[in-house]
Enzyme design. Structure first.
Site, PDB file in Angstrom:
ATOM      1  N   ASP A  11       0.843  -1.192   0.000  1.00  0.00           N
ATOM      2  CA  ASP A  11       0.000   0.000   0.000  1.00  0.00           C
ATOM      3  C   ASP A  11       0.882   1.247   0.000  1.00  0.00           C
ATOM      4  O   ASP A  11       1.904   1.305   0.680  1.00  0.00           O
ATOM      5  CB  ASP A  11      -0.909   0.000   1.246  1.00  0.00           C
ATOM      6  N   HIS A  30     -10.134  -5.300  -3.373  1.00  0.00           N
ATOM      7  CA  HIS A  30      -8.807  -5.478  -2.776  1.00  0.00           C
ATOM      8  C   HIS A  30      -8.938  -5.900  -1.333  1.00  0.00           C
ATOM      9  O   HIS A  30      -9.812  -5.432  -0.607  1.00  0.00           O
ATOM     10  CB  HIS A  30      -7.956  -4.209  -2.889  1.00  0.00           C
TER      11      HIS A  30
HETATM   12  P1  5GP Z   1      -9.732   1.335   0.457  1.00  0.00           P
HETATM   13  O1  5GP Z   1      -9.840   2.613   1.251  1.00  0.00           O
HETATM   14  O2  5GP Z   1     -10.436   1.446  -0.888  1.00  0.00           O
HETATM   15  O3  5GP Z   1     -10.145   0.116   1.212  1.00  0.00           O
HETATM   16  O4  5GP Z   1      -8.205   1.128   0.182  1.00  0.00           O
HETATM   17  C1  5GP Z   1      -7.529   1.719  -0.878  1.00  0.00           C
HETATM   18  C2  5GP Z   1      -6.061   1.668  -0.545  1.00  0.00           C
HETATM   19  O5  5GP Z   1      -5.340   1.894  -1.729  1.00  0.00           O
HETATM   20  C3  5GP Z   1      -5.622   2.729   0.472  1.00  0.00           C
HETATM   21  O6  5GP Z   1      -5.066   2.095   1.609  1.00  0.00           O
HETATM   22  C4  5GP Z   1      -4.595   3.546  -0.305  1.00  0.00           C
HETATM   23  O7  5GP Z   1      -3.500   3.969   0.488  1.00  0.00           O
HETATM   24  C5  5GP Z   1      -4.179   2.617  -1.410  1.00  0.00           C
HETATM   25  N1  5GP Z   1      -3.747   3.272  -2.633  1.00  0.00           N
HETATM   26  C6  5GP Z   1      -4.365   4.315  -3.257  1.00  0.00           C
HETATM   27  N2  5GP Z   1      -3.701   4.642  -4.369  1.00  0.00           N
HETATM   28  C7  5GP Z   1      -2.635   3.800  -4.448  1.00  0.00           C
HETATM   29  C8  5GP Z   1      -1.580   3.656  -5.402  1.00  0.00           C
HETATM   30  O8  5GP Z   1      -1.474   4.373  -6.396  1.00  0.00           O
HETATM   31  N3  5GP Z   1      -0.663   2.680  -5.163  1.00  0.00           N
HETATM   32  C9  5GP Z   1      -0.739   1.869  -4.066  1.00  0.00           C
HETATM   33  N4  5GP Z   1       0.229   0.947  -3.929  1.00  0.00           N
HETATM   34  N5  5GP Z   1      -1.722   1.967  -3.162  1.00  0.00           N
HETATM   35  C10 5GP Z   1      -2.660   2.927  -3.353  1.00  0.00           C
END
Ligand code: 5GP
Ligand code: ZN
Length: 112
Positions: free
Chosen positions: A31, A99
Site C-alpha cells: 500500500d 482489494h
Molecule cells: P480502500 O480505502 O479502498 O479500502 O483502500 C484503498 C487503498 O489503496 C488505500 O489504503 C490507499 O493507500 C491505497 N492506494 C491508493 N492509491 C494507491 C496507489 O497508487 N498505489 C498503491 N500501492 N496503493 C494505493
C-alpha cells in the site's frame, strides 16, 4: 472502466508498485500509504468493483484470494495479521477494484 481503474493499471504494470506476490489470477503489492509495518493489498487481475460484484461463478477466485491472503499474512506477519475488505462508500472503500488489505507487524487495535 478497467482502462481507467487505478488497480487495473497497477496490475497491467502501467503504474509502478512494489509487488510482493503475483500469479495468474492475483497480484499483491505494498500500500502506498501504509497504516501498519505490513500493509499489502491483494487484488484479482480481473476487474471486479468490490465484493458485491462476486457471483457464484467466482467461487474459485474468491477462495484463491483468501488462500493467498492467508499465506501472505502468515509469512509476513508470523505473530498475527488482519484481513480487511472495505466494501462500499460507507465502509471507506476509495478504490473501485476489489482489494484485500493484509495488515500486521504491530499490535492492531480493535475495529472501530
Ligand atoms: P480502500 O480505502 O479502498 O479500502 O483502500 C484503498 C487503498 O489503496 C488505500 O489504503 C490507499 O493507500 C491505497 N492506494 C491508493 N492509491 C494507491 C496507489 O497508487 N498505489 C498503491 N500501492 N496503493 C494505493
Ligand atoms: Zn480495476
Amino acid at each position: 472502466m478497467a482502462g481507467s481503474c487505478l488497480f487495473c493499471r497497477i496490475v497491467a504494470g502501467e503504474l509502478s508498485s512494489r509487488r510482493v506476490y503475483e500469479d495468474d489470477r492475483v497480484v499483491a503489492f505494498e500500500d502506498i500509504q501504509p497504516v501498519a509495518p505490513v500493509h499489502v493489498l491483494l487484488v484479482p487481475r480481473r476487474h471486479l468493483a468490490s465484493l458485491a460484484d462476486l457471483t457464484p461463478e467466482d467461487g474459485d477466485l474468491a477462495g484463491h484470494l483468501l488462500l493467498v491472503a492467508a499465506r501472505l499474512g502468515g509469512e509476513l506477519c508470523p505473530d498475527g495479521y488482519r484481513l480487511l475488505v472495505n466494501t462500499g462508500e460507507e465502509a471507506g472503500q476509495t478504490v473501485g477494484h476489489l482489494h484485500l488489505h493484509v495488515l500486521g507487524g504491530r499490535r492492531l487495535g480493535a475495529l472501530g
